[in-house]
Design an enzyme around this catalytic site. Structure first.
Site, PDB file in Angstrom:
ATOM      1  N   GLY A 157       1.108   1.442  -4.775  1.00  0.00           N
ATOM      2  CA  GLY A 157      -0.326   0.591  -4.441  1.00  0.00           C
ATOM      3  C   GLY A 157      -1.259   1.421  -4.203  1.00  0.00           C
ATOM      4  N   ASN A 207      10.527  -4.574  -8.845  1.00  0.00           N
ATOM      5  CA  ASN A 207      11.395  -4.330  -8.974  1.00  0.00           C
ATOM      6  C   ASN A 207      12.612  -5.173  -8.238  1.00  0.00           C
ATOM      7  OD1 ASN A 207      11.133  -3.253 -11.704  1.00  0.00           O
ATOM      8  ND2 ASN A 207      10.833  -1.839 -10.908  1.00  0.00           N
ATOM      9  N   ARG A 229      13.694   1.756  -5.400  1.00  0.00           N
ATOM     10  CA  ARG A 229      15.284   2.327  -5.654  1.00  0.00           C
ATOM     11  C   ARG A 229      15.383   3.539  -5.054  1.00  0.00           C
ATOM     12  NH1 ARG A 229      16.877   2.857 -11.768  1.00  0.00           N
ATOM     13  NH2 ARG A 229      14.596   2.605 -11.908  1.00  0.00           N
ATOM     14  N   VAL A 258       4.569  -6.081  -9.811  1.00  0.00           N
ATOM     15  CA  VAL A 258       4.963  -4.517 -10.644  1.00  0.00           C
ATOM     16  C   VAL A 258       6.480  -4.591  -9.501  1.00  0.00           C
ATOM     17  CG1 VAL A 258       4.567  -2.055 -10.084  1.00  0.00           C
ATOM     18  CG2 VAL A 258       2.666  -3.562 -10.083  1.00  0.00           C
ATOM     19  N   ALA A 280       0.270  -0.720  -0.130  1.00  0.00           N
ATOM     20  CA  ALA A 280       0.141  -0.045   0.064  1.00  0.00           C
ATOM     21  C   ALA A 280       0.852   1.157   0.391  1.00  0.00           C
ATOM     22  CB  ALA A 280      -1.302  -0.149   1.551  1.00  0.00           C
ATOM     23  N   HIS A 306      13.285  -5.104 -17.880  1.00  0.00           N
ATOM     24  CA  HIS A 306      12.388  -3.951 -17.797  1.00  0.00           C
ATOM     25  C   HIS A 306      13.940  -3.600 -16.748  1.00  0.00           C
ATOM     26  CE1 HIS A 306      10.275  -0.423 -16.440  1.00  0.00           C
ATOM     27  NE2 HIS A 306       9.941  -0.775 -14.577  1.00  0.00           N
TER      28      HIS A 306
HETATM   29  N1  APR Z   1       3.833  -7.641   2.263  1.00  0.00           N
HETATM   30  C1  APR Z   1       2.802  -6.620   1.964  1.00  0.00           C
HETATM   31  N2  APR Z   1       3.699  -5.259   1.987  1.00  0.00           N
HETATM   32  C2  APR Z   1       4.994  -5.149   1.991  1.00  0.00           C
HETATM   33  C3  APR Z   1       5.571  -6.890   2.292  1.00  0.00           C
HETATM   34  C4  APR Z   1       5.016  -7.423   2.534  1.00  0.00           C
HETATM   35  N3  APR Z   1       5.540  -8.593   2.622  1.00  0.00           N
HETATM   36  N4  APR Z   1       6.858  -5.721   2.398  1.00  0.00           N
HETATM   37  C5  APR Z   1       7.223  -4.174   1.993  1.00  0.00           C
HETATM   38  N5  APR Z   1       5.655  -4.179   1.504  1.00  0.00           N
HETATM   39  C6  APR Z   1       5.067  -2.420   1.643  1.00  0.00           C
HETATM   40  C7  APR Z   1       5.705  -1.393   2.247  1.00  0.00           C
HETATM   41  O1  APR Z   1       4.932  -1.796   4.043  1.00  0.00           O
HETATM   42  C8  APR Z   1       5.604  -0.450   1.602  1.00  0.00           C
HETATM   43  O2  APR Z   1       3.982   0.163   1.301  1.00  0.00           O
HETATM   44  O3  APR Z   1       5.264  -2.238  -0.020  1.00  0.00           O
HETATM   45  C9  APR Z   1       5.006  -1.005  -0.250  1.00  0.00           C
HETATM   46  C10 APR Z   1       6.101  -0.479  -1.060  1.00  0.00           C
HETATM   47  O4  APR Z   1       5.711   0.715  -1.189  1.00  0.00           O
HETATM   48  P1  APR Z   1       6.732   2.144  -1.262  1.00  0.00           P
HETATM   49  O5  APR Z   1       7.553   1.943  -0.635  1.00  0.00           O
HETATM   50  O6  APR Z   1       6.233   3.531  -1.709  1.00  0.00           O
HETATM   51  O7  APR Z   1       7.648   1.336  -2.714  1.00  0.00           O
HETATM   52  P2  APR Z   1       6.944   2.198  -3.876  1.00  0.00           P
HETATM   53  O8  APR Z   1       6.894   3.060  -4.913  1.00  0.00           O
HETATM   54  O9  APR Z   1       5.204   1.476  -4.400  1.00  0.00           O
HETATM   55  O10 APR Z   1       7.157   0.915  -5.009  1.00  0.00           O
HETATM   56  C11 APR Z   1       6.759  -0.519  -4.817  1.00  0.00           C
HETATM   57  O11 APR Z   1       7.166  -1.245  -7.309  1.00  0.00           O
HETATM   58  O12 APR Z   1       8.179   0.104  -8.548  1.00  0.00           O
HETATM   59  C12 APR Z   1       8.317  -1.218  -7.899  1.00  0.00           C
HETATM   60  O13 APR Z   1      10.446  -0.856  -8.152  1.00  0.00           O
HETATM   61  C13 APR Z   1       9.047  -0.428  -7.339  1.00  0.00           C
HETATM   62  O14 APR Z   1       9.994  -1.959  -6.234  1.00  0.00           O
HETATM   63  C14 APR Z   1       9.345  -0.997  -5.572  1.00  0.00           C
HETATM   64  C15 APR Z   1       8.024  -1.418  -5.857  1.00  0.00           C
END
Ligand code: APR
Length: 310
Positions: free
Chosen positions: A14, A120, A82, A118, A10, A175
């Site tokens: 997300g 990476n 990243r 989605v 989220a 990608h």
């Molecule tokens: N289960 C559920 N959620 C998780 C878990 C898990 N085991 N581990 C991490 N998360 C959640 C984090 O708590 C965070 O809210 O995944 C979310 C990732 O969100 P962001 O840090 O904002 O990252 P975001 O920019 O959304 O990117 C997510 O997508 O585009 C790719 O490279 C990017 O790998 C990255 C992913």
């Protein structure tokens, strides 16, 4: 609604994706995260926007996979993004473990779902989800090509001062920095851009497309999320509406384009059963070499995964 899409993670991608799905009235949305409060808070906020945005999608935020039961599609964005100076590949050790754990939970509650990855490094994460899920290849795919193509399209529209709606673009391969934008198959209202833009400008646009993610990471200090969310939403829509849309997605190849047992970006037909076909186009020797180079990079990450305990 009788269609349910779960979005795992989220965070930036997300939550934006949940918003896009709901505001297009495509499905009910379940937003899952490990952090307590975040998926619940964001879902409630989105739900409170619904009367103004005029949609009736139910949006549930949770830390418990029970609510994801019988999802039609599960989109996995969980993981770390990243930071400046990092490549997508630098995320592999953290995100592989997260992907494996998340996929296990998803499969338990939605064994018939279609998975869109989605997180990476995208192509490698598709392999982790494919293996952890045991799903057939048509039900596991990755979002990358639509995003890379959308960036290419945006730059073409800017270059020619034309509507983005007139643009089509194709980007193949992994990608990453080795992705293969294909100017020959990129058009403005059916006219190849090679007829409209001088070669040195095409080269500059191709280069900007390849580095499109890094350009945003440098500005934001985290990775992009509006365009990635739009791209994943387009895939979900094509599947939910059985549109049979031809889109570039990461797909598991078994001989197509000469690659085996490898996820890589290729044009596919997306419909109700997921990837319904891989479209093979004839490439020039130069394009073939670029795709092979990109496939090598993905293979390298896949081999690295084998050596890791995640
Ligand atoms: N289960 C559920 N959620 C998780 C878990 C898990 N085991 N581990 C991490 N998360 C959640 C984090 O708590 C965070 O809210 O995944 C979310 C990732 O969100 P962001 O840090 O904002 O990252 P975001 O920019 O959304 O990117 C997510 O997508 O585009 C790719 O490279 C990017 O790998 C990255 C992913």
């Amino acid at each position: 609604m009788d269609r349910k899409v779960t979005v795992v993670g989220a965070g930036n991608v997300g939550a934006t994706l949940a918003q896009r799905l709901a505001e297009k009235d495509l499905c009910d949305v379940v937003l899952v995260d490990i952090v307590e409060g975040v998926p619940q808070g964001k879902s409630l906020d989105l739900l409170e926007a619904a009367p103004v945005e005029k949609h009736d999608a139910k949006i549930i935020g949770t830390n418990d996979y029970e609510a994801t039961r019988d999802s039609n599609i599960v989109i996995i964005t969980a993981g770390v993004p990243r930071k400046p100076g990092m490549s997508r590949d630098d995320l592999i050790s953290t995100n592989a473990g997260i992907m494996k754990k998340v996929t296990g939970q998803v499969v338990k509650y939605s064994p018939d779902s279609i998975l869109i990855i989605v997180s990476n490094p995208l192509d490698a994460m598709c392999h982790v989800a494919y293996e952890a899920s045991g799903f057939p290849k048509n039900r596991v795919m990755g979002m990358a090509g639509i995003l890379d193509s959308a960036r290419f399209r945006a730059f073409i529209a800017m270059e020619l001062n034309v509507s983005v709606e007139n643009t089509h673009a194709f980007v193949l391969g992994g990608h990453g920095d080795t992705m293969v934008p294909l100017p020959r198959f990129s058009t403005v209202s059916g006219i190849p851009i090679t007829e409209l833009i001088p070669q040195d400008r095409i080269d500059a646009i191709v280069d900007r497309t390849r580095n499109g993610g890094a350009e945003i990471v440098k500005l934001l200090t985290t990775s992009a999320y509006y365009a990635p969310a739009s791209a994943a939403c387009e895939m979900a829509e094509a599947i939910l509406k059985d549109k049979k849309k031809i889109l570039p997605c990461a797909a598991y190849l078994e001989g197509e384009y000469g690659f085996n047992d490898l996820f890589i970006g290729v044009p596919v037909k997306l419909g109700a059963s997921g990837i319904e076909d891989v479209i093979e186009i004839t490439l020039t020797d130069e394009e073939k070499a670029a795709l092979a180079n990109s496939a090598n990079a993905v293979q390298g990450l896949k081999d690295l995964l084998k050596t890791m305990d995640y």
